[in-house]
Design a protein around this motif. Structure first.
Motif, mmCIF file in Angstrom:
data_model
loop_
_atom_site.group_PDB
_atom_site.id
_atom_site.type_symbol
_atom_site.label_atom_id
_atom_site.label_comp_id
_atom_site.label_asym_id
_atom_site.label_seq_id
_atom_site.Cartn_x
_atom_site.Cartn_y
_atom_site.Cartn_z
ATOM 1 N N LYS A 157 43.277 36.585 27.764
ATOM 2 C CA LYS A 157 42.373 37.227 28.730
ATOM 3 C C LYS A 157 42.363 36.365 30.001
ATOM 4 N N ILE A 158 43.058 36.852 31.015
ATOM 5 C CA ILE A 158 43.273 36.071 32.239
ATOM 6 C C ILE A 158 42.691 36.823 33.437
ATOM 7 N N THR A 159 42.168 36.068 34.393
ATOM 8 C CA THR A 159 41.632 36.675 35.611
ATOM 9 C C THR A 159 41.975 35.801 36.812
ATOM 10 N N ASN A 163 40.185 39.657 45.626
ATOM 11 C CA ASN A 163 40.811 39.722 46.952
ATOM 12 C C ASN A 163 41.688 38.513 47.258
ATOM 13 N N THR A 164 42.336 37.960 46.229
ATOM 14 C CA THR A 164 43.308 36.886 46.426
ATOM 15 C C THR A 164 44.604 37.267 45.727
ATOM 16 N N PHE A 165 45.689 36.623 46.142
ATOM 17 C CA PHE A 165 46.963 36.909 45.489
ATOM 18 C C PHE A 165 47.007 36.305 44.091
ATOM 19 N N HIS A 166 46.080 35.376 43.790
ATOM 20 C CA HIS A 166 46.021 34.790 42.446
ATOM 21 C C HIS A 166 45.906 35.882 41.390
ATOM 22 N N TYR A 167 45.073 36.873 41.672
ATOM 23 C CA TYR A 167 44.870 37.939 40.681
ATOM 24 C C TYR A 167 46.078 38.860 40.602
ATOM 25 N N SER A 168 46.801 39.005 41.709
ATOM 26 C CA SER A 168 47.928 39.940 41.715
ATOM 27 C C SER A 168 49.076 39.473 40.825
ATOM 28 N N ILE A 177 45.803 40.529 28.700
ATOM 29 C CA ILE A 177 44.598 41.353 28.607
ATOM 30 C C ILE A 177 43.859 41.189 29.935
ATOM 31 N N TYR A 178 44.003 42.198 30.768
ATOM 32 C CA TYR A 178 43.431 42.097 32.113
ATOM 33 C C TYR A 178 41.914 41.954 32.054
ATOM 34 N N LEU A 192 35.105 30.823 31.738
ATOM 35 C CA LEU A 192 36.050 30.088 30.904
ATOM 36 C C LEU A 192 35.325 29.146 29.950
ATOM 37 N N ASP A 193 34.344 28.450 30.451
ATOM 38 C CA ASP A 193 33.606 27.494 29.629
ATOM 39 C C ASP A 193 32.872 28.196 28.493
ATOM 40 N N SER A 194 32.401 29.430 28.736
ATOM 41 C CA SER A 194 31.649 30.160 27.721
ATOM 42 C C SER A 194 32.536 30.984 26.796
ATOM 43 N N GLY A 195 33.857 31.000 27.052
ATOM 44 C CA GLY A 195 34.782 31.715 26.180
ATOM 45 C C GLY A 195 34.964 33.185 26.504
ATOM 46 N N ILE A 196 34.397 33.647 27.621
ATOM 47 C CA ILE A 196 34.558 35.056 27.990
ATOM 48 C C ILE A 196 36.002 35.352 28.380
ATOM 49 N N ILE A 197 36.658 34.383 29.017
ATOM 50 C CA ILE A 197 38.076 34.516 29.367
ATOM 51 C C ILE A 197 38.844 33.347 28.753
ATOM 52 N N ASP A 198 40.166 33.510 28.681
ATOM 53 C CA ASP A 198 41.019 32.434 28.153
ATOM 54 C C ASP A 198 41.583 31.555 29.255
ATOM 55 N N GLY A 199 41.515 32.021 30.495
ATOM 56 C CA GLY A 199 42.050 31.230 31.585
ATOM 57 C C GLY A 199 41.960 31.975 32.894
#
Length: 527
Positions: A157-159, A163-168, A177-178, A192-199
């Motif tokens: 699960k990555i985000t 409005n940055t190219f990082h997400y693109s 997993i978007y 990330l710290d709470s485990g909602i996303i993996d990175g």
């Protein structure tokens, strides 16, 4: 008398709107000899907020006692010095940087912004002043901590930042997993710290900062073949300027005089000087709370003061607008066709006003009023004045309906009795109806006050330095999100509870003493 009342109310309402929307030019137009630069001041090590001028930090415009430091600030200082201008740092939320530049509120964006093709359609860019590469920040104890290629993040699960190219580039990870893009890096680090996303995808300097202050994080770097495939401009950082700005060439010449070695040195110094670099990761919870209060307590109090000022002023102004609108809409239709026409026209305009401001989010209203007026009509509002205007008009739309309900709650027999003794409509409203309406709507006024105290947080979109904005800047600098926002939450709670108690005291004062005596007390007195 009815005609005079109609005209007076209409003129009063129009005057209140015009006075509230009068532009203030002093704070937001660039005076001669200044170079106004917009940045988030919450994206370490590129830019951050601190409470002293240590390590060459520069005062933040409109935020007394707050200073901006970081790599972007050092570049901005060099440019302003070579241009012979005074550097002014204008703290601006990421989404508001381009509108602020286009509307003339700032002269340049120096905020770690990449010169992508999409952005080039809106603004011009100078030559790059820094070049980095993309990394992924993940949890050290997570299943992706040993990743060496982006393919190793399959199923993660990555985000990235909105409005940055990082997400693109997230789409380059197979079977990813978007996750929805997030507003800022503070939100991503908490997730990330709470485990909602993996990175999350970021640039190396920010990744170095994140892992240095949180030992639960791991920064994954990739070689050129196994990492994200990007265009050169995606990993470059440049100064954003208005279209066809003649200063672009001058800034390019200044940037050309800063060698690659000096830029690397400036970045290394920024990483070392950022406030989070001196934090003790093993500090106790009590110690961390104390340090946050010591470092940012005054900024929080100033932000709370501005929040209260906006909320109280806007509630009072909104209530006045609501009363004017409510009374105007109760005036009987005149027999004069001209007066009747203007009554109907006024009623139609007021209906549109109420529906528009009740039917759209305040955040959208803030963007349209603050940036839209500047872009479309050249009306340059001071941020605080814009905040007062936005919240007051928004509150007025809601209070108009509350007042209307309060008027309808008064027994119709009182209107008829007033007319029977010869009172005019204005006398009936002023002496009979409105005193009851004001008492009846006091709980609703209290509710609007509490809502306004909390809703000022949405004004961060136009970078009003309220309590939420100060909390975001502090958390983006010290990386202690839970502690910082817990302190901010307690301050909000104290303000709302205090406001509620004061309004209840006002209700009791208006009610006066009890008007009856218990029968038992009378009997006992006779005995």
């Amino acid at each position: 008398m009815n005609k005079r009342m109609t005209l007076l109310l209409l003129l009063s309402f129009v005057a209140s709107i015009l006075i509230g929307s009068a532009p203030v030019m002093a704070d937001d137009k660039t005076p001669d000899g200044q170079f106004r630069v917009g940045m988030e001041t919450a994206y370490a090590p590129f830019n951050w907020t601190q409470t002293s001028d240590k390590n060459g930090a520069v005062p933040k415009s409109g935020d007394k006692g707050a200073f901006a430091g970081g790599y972007d600030v050092e570049i901005a200082k060099r440019i302003a010095e070579e241009m012979g201008r005074e550097l002014v740092i204008v703290p601006t939320q990421w989404d508001g940087l381009v509108p602020a530049l286009q509307s003339g509120k700032i002269d340049a964006i120096i905020a770690g912004m990449s010169p992508t093709e999409e952005r080039r359609e809106q603004i011009d860019f100078t030559d790059p002043y820094y070049e980095s590469h993309l990394v992924v920040v993940t949890r050290k104890n997570g299943k992706f901590a040993e990743a060496t290629t982006i393919n190793d993040f399959a199923g993660a699960k990555i985000t990235g930042q909105l409005n940055t190219f990082h997400y693109s580039v997230v789409s380059q990870i197979p079977d990813v997993i978007y996750q929805d893009p997030m507003k800022d890096f503070s939100a991503m680090r908490v997730a990330l710290d709470s485990g909602i996303i993996d990175g999350y995808v970021t640039e190396r300097p920010e990744g170095v900062t994140a892992t240095s202050v949180n030992d639960k994080f791991e920064m994954i770097e990739f070689n050129e073949a196994d990492g994200f495939q990007t265009n050169p401009e995606d990993v470059q950082i440049a100064v954003g300027m208005r279209k066809n700005d003649p200063l672009v060439q001058e800034v390019n010449q200044i940037l050309a005089g800063i060698s690659a070695e000096e830029r690397t040195t400036l970045m290394d110094q920024a990483i070392q000087n950022q406030p989070s670099a001196n934090q003790e990761s093993e500090a106790s919870t009590f110690a961390s709370f104390k340090k946050i209060i010591d470092d940012y307590g005054m900024l929080f109090l100033k932000g709370a003061g501005l929040t209260l000022f906006i909320a109280i002023f806007s509630t009072i102004a909104g209530t006045i607008i609501g009363l004017l609108v409510g009374v105007f809409r109760t005036i009987p239709m005149s027999d004069n066709p001209v007066t009747r026409f203007f009554q109907k026209l006024g009623d139609m305009l007021l209906t549109i006003y109420i529906e528009v401001f009740r039917g759209t989010p305040m955040m959208v209203q803030a963007m349209v009023i603050f940036y839209g007026l500047a872009l479309a009509f050249g009306i340059d509002l001071n941020r605080t004045v814009a905040a007062l205007l936005i919240v007051s008009i928004n509150t007025g739309a809601y209070m108009s309906e509350i007042v209307r309900g309060g008027i309808f709650a008064v027994d119709r027999g009182q209107f008829e009795a007033a007319q029977a003794i010869g009172m005019t409509h204005s006398q009936t409203m002023g002496k009979v109806v409105l005193p009851q309406v004001i008492r009846n709507i006091l709980p609703a006024i209290g509710n609007e006050t509490v809502i306004n105290i909390k809703d000022t947080a949405v004004l961060s979109v136009i970078s009003v330095a309220d309590l939420f904005f100060q909390g975001t800047a502090a958390a983006g600098t010290n990386y202690q999100f839970f502690q910082t926002f817990l302190i901010v939450g307690v301050i909000y709670l104290v303000m709302t509870i205090t406001a509620t108690r004061l309004l209840r005291l006002m209700e009791k004062k208006m009610d006066g003493p009890s008007a009856y005596v218990k029968v038992e007390e009378v009997v006992e007195g006779q005995e």
